[in-house]
Design a protein around this motif. Structure first.
Motif, PDB file in Angstrom:
ATOM      1  N   SER A  15      -8.468  -2.854  -2.324  1.00  0.00           N
ATOM      2  CA  SER A  15      -7.159  -2.894  -2.604  1.00  0.00           C
ATOM      3  C   SER A  15      -5.983  -1.940  -2.209  1.00  0.00           C
ATOM      4  O   SER A  15      -4.369  -1.996  -1.961  1.00  0.00           O
ATOM      5  N   ASP A  16      -6.198  -0.570  -2.201  1.00  0.00           N
ATOM      6  CA  ASP A  16      -5.563   0.756  -1.842  1.00  0.00           C
ATOM      7  C   ASP A  16      -4.843   0.190  -0.636  1.00  0.00           C
ATOM      8  O   ASP A  16      -4.133   1.357  -0.271  1.00  0.00           O
ATOM      9  N   LEU A  17      -6.098   0.380   0.244  1.00  0.00           N
ATOM     10  CA  LEU A  17      -6.233   0.230   1.975  1.00  0.00           C
ATOM     11  C   LEU A  17      -4.950  -0.611   2.570  1.00  0.00           C
ATOM     12  O   LEU A  17      -4.628  -1.723   1.956  1.00  0.00           O
ATOM     13  N   PRO A  18      -3.999  -0.887   3.305  1.00  0.00           N
ATOM     14  CA  PRO A  18      -3.452  -1.961   3.817  1.00  0.00           C
ATOM     15  C   PRO A  18      -4.413  -2.431   4.078  1.00  0.00           C
ATOM     16  O   PRO A  18      -5.881  -2.459   5.009  1.00  0.00           O
ATOM     17  N   THR A  54       0.795  -0.957  -0.254  1.00  0.00           N
ATOM     18  CA  THR A  54      -0.387  -0.222  -0.132  1.00  0.00           C
ATOM     19  C   THR A  54       0.928   1.756  -0.529  1.00  0.00           C
ATOM     20  O   THR A  54       2.117   1.422   0.089  1.00  0.00           O
ATOM     21  N   ASP A  55       0.778   2.503  -0.394  1.00  0.00           N
ATOM     22  CA  ASP A  55       1.250   3.874  -0.181  1.00  0.00           C
ATOM     23  C   ASP A  55       0.523   4.138   0.205  1.00  0.00           C
ATOM     24  O   ASP A  55       1.575   5.582   0.664  1.00  0.00           O
TER      25      ASP A  55
END
Length: 443
Positions: free
Chosen positions: A114-117, A50-51
């Protein structure tokens, strides 16, 4: 959230992890190590997959909780929390809510779950979970908004599986909508400032709004913004929002998961939350909470203690403070005794104040530190008999989620001094001990 984290850093209450961390078990392991070392929050700058950075242990300090709600200067957490709760119940939405400027909506970008941790905390957890998950929904008839915590298992970008505690208002909302064959729209708030997080901890009457509680904690109106796919407004200060709806008459396997009592809750058929939209501010920080850790227990203990304090103080004089540490199942009550048997009166009042908890109730004198279990047990061991000051009450139901009756029964201890003999039990002291500055003495 960013402002809160910056404030913690300035106070020296934030540890920072710059090396990459694996969200599967490693992040939770490091967080637990930080908690064992002290009460610092911890920021993980680089989380694999994740970013978004992750922050944990934001609320693992009772002193921090007191600061966040404006307790102190002779006012305990219990006393201040009761003030805020009473002000919240008396408030109207028009007094505490306002619409955020249109420009706020443009601050958010659309994304996917799915972008999230995807943090997996415990060895036997079924997979990643949202543990600081605060659901915002409206009562189907009155429209009153509710904030409440419910664990949410990440299944896919389109689906979460959520365990709704049967005593929570959100469970009643969902059941009411389901009886009509309707889904219940809700928003999942995942990166909240302290006013929202603490308001979600509040135990309010069914018709009261936790959003009003958040406004009272913050000391101003709460700015709201419109959701994209559901008929809800959410606090504009929340950096990550997942929109969706609870499906009626649909349940799927969820669990196991390591819950707040320190053990696993097994697989069960639980509610399905269909995700319709995910939005977040660029630069958002994800809040990951280790269930059963100090960050999970300190807020629950504090608001439970406030509820018990209110009830006991309404029944008898002399109540100074209440604490529910080191576990929310225990209540320790500090009193100023003015008559014989007052400690037992406090016990009886406490037992009726919260039937889910109060598995152990201990009453102590005003010179005992109720946040130090060693001091509490010292009072019990040294200030009277062990047998006549303890009572075991058999076969009384306890925590609501307890099919095997493991939390039935009560242990009650009056650890106060014998009335009229207080001088015999005065603590020994060393003059000047509290004024010693070790840095002036140790080489």
């Amino acid at each position: 959230m960013r402002r809160f984290i910056e404030d913690l850093a300035q106070r020296g209450e934030l540890g920072v992890v710059r090396r990459p961390v694996d969200p599967r078990h490693q992040l939770a392991a490091v967080t637990k190590a930080v908690q064992k070392a002290g009460e610092q929050a911890v920021l993980f700058e680089t989380v694999e997959g994740t970013d978004l950075p992750v922050v944990s242990n934001l609320y693992g300090s009772h002193d921090r909780l007191c600061r966040l709600i404006g307790a102190g200067d002779g006012k305990t957490f219990c006393q201040r929390w009761i003030e805020l709760t009473d002000a919240c119940i008396a408030a109207q939405d028009d007094d505490v809510l306002e619409q955020a400027p249109a420009s706020v909506q443009a601050e958010f970008v659309a994304g996917r779950l799915s972008d999230l941790p995807a943090v997996t905390y415990h060895a036997r957890d079924a997979g990643p979970y949202f543990t600081s998950a605060i659901f915002l929904a409206r009562e189907p008839d009155s429209g009153v908004p509710n904030l409440s915590f419910h664990r949410a298992m990440q299944v896919s970008d389109e689906e979460l599986r959520v365990r709704l505690g049967s005593t929570h208002d959100l469970a009643r909302y969902q059941a009411k909508a389901e009886q009509r064959g309707q889904p219940l729209e809700a928003a999942l708030l995942l990166s909240c400032p302290p006013d929202i997080f603490l308001a979600a901890c509040a135990s309010l009457p069914y018709e009261a709004s936790e959003l009003a509680m958040a406004a009272k904690i913050s000391g101003g109106k709460l700015a709201m913004r419109r959701c994209e796919t559901i008929d809800l407004d959410v606090p504009a200060s929340v950096d990550i929002v997942v929109e969706g709806r609870f499906l009626p008459n649909v349940k799927r396997p969820e669990g196991p998961f390591g819950e707040f009592m320190g053990n696993y809750v097994g697989v069960g058929d639980n509610h399905v939350f269909e995700v319709s939209h995910v939005s977040y501010r660029p630069g958002a920080v994800f809040h990951g909470l280790v269930c059963g850790s100090p960050e999970d227990l300190r807020p629950l203990e504090a608001v439970t203690a406030a509820r018990i304090y209110r009830h006991v103080a309404s029944q008898m004089p002399g109540v100074i403070d209440v604490c529910c540490r080191p576990n929310v199942m225990i209540s320790i009550i500090k009193i100023r005794k003015t008559y014989e048997g007052q400690g037992k009166h406090a016990i009886l009042a406490a037992l009726g104040s919260h039937l889910d908890y109060n598995k152990v109730v201990i009453v102590v004198d005003e010179d005992v530190d109720i946040y130090d279990l060693d001091d509490v047990m010292w009072a019990y061991m040294t200030r009277g008999r062990a047998d006549t000051r303890a009572m075991i009450l058999n076969d009384i139901p306890g925590f609501y989620r307890d099919p095997h009756k493991d939390h039935w029964g009560r242990l009650c201890i009056d650890a106060t001094m014998p009335f009229g003999r207080e001088a015999e039990f005065a603590r020994k002291t060393i003059p000047g001990e509290d004024a010693v500055d070790l840095s002036q003495w140790l080489a």
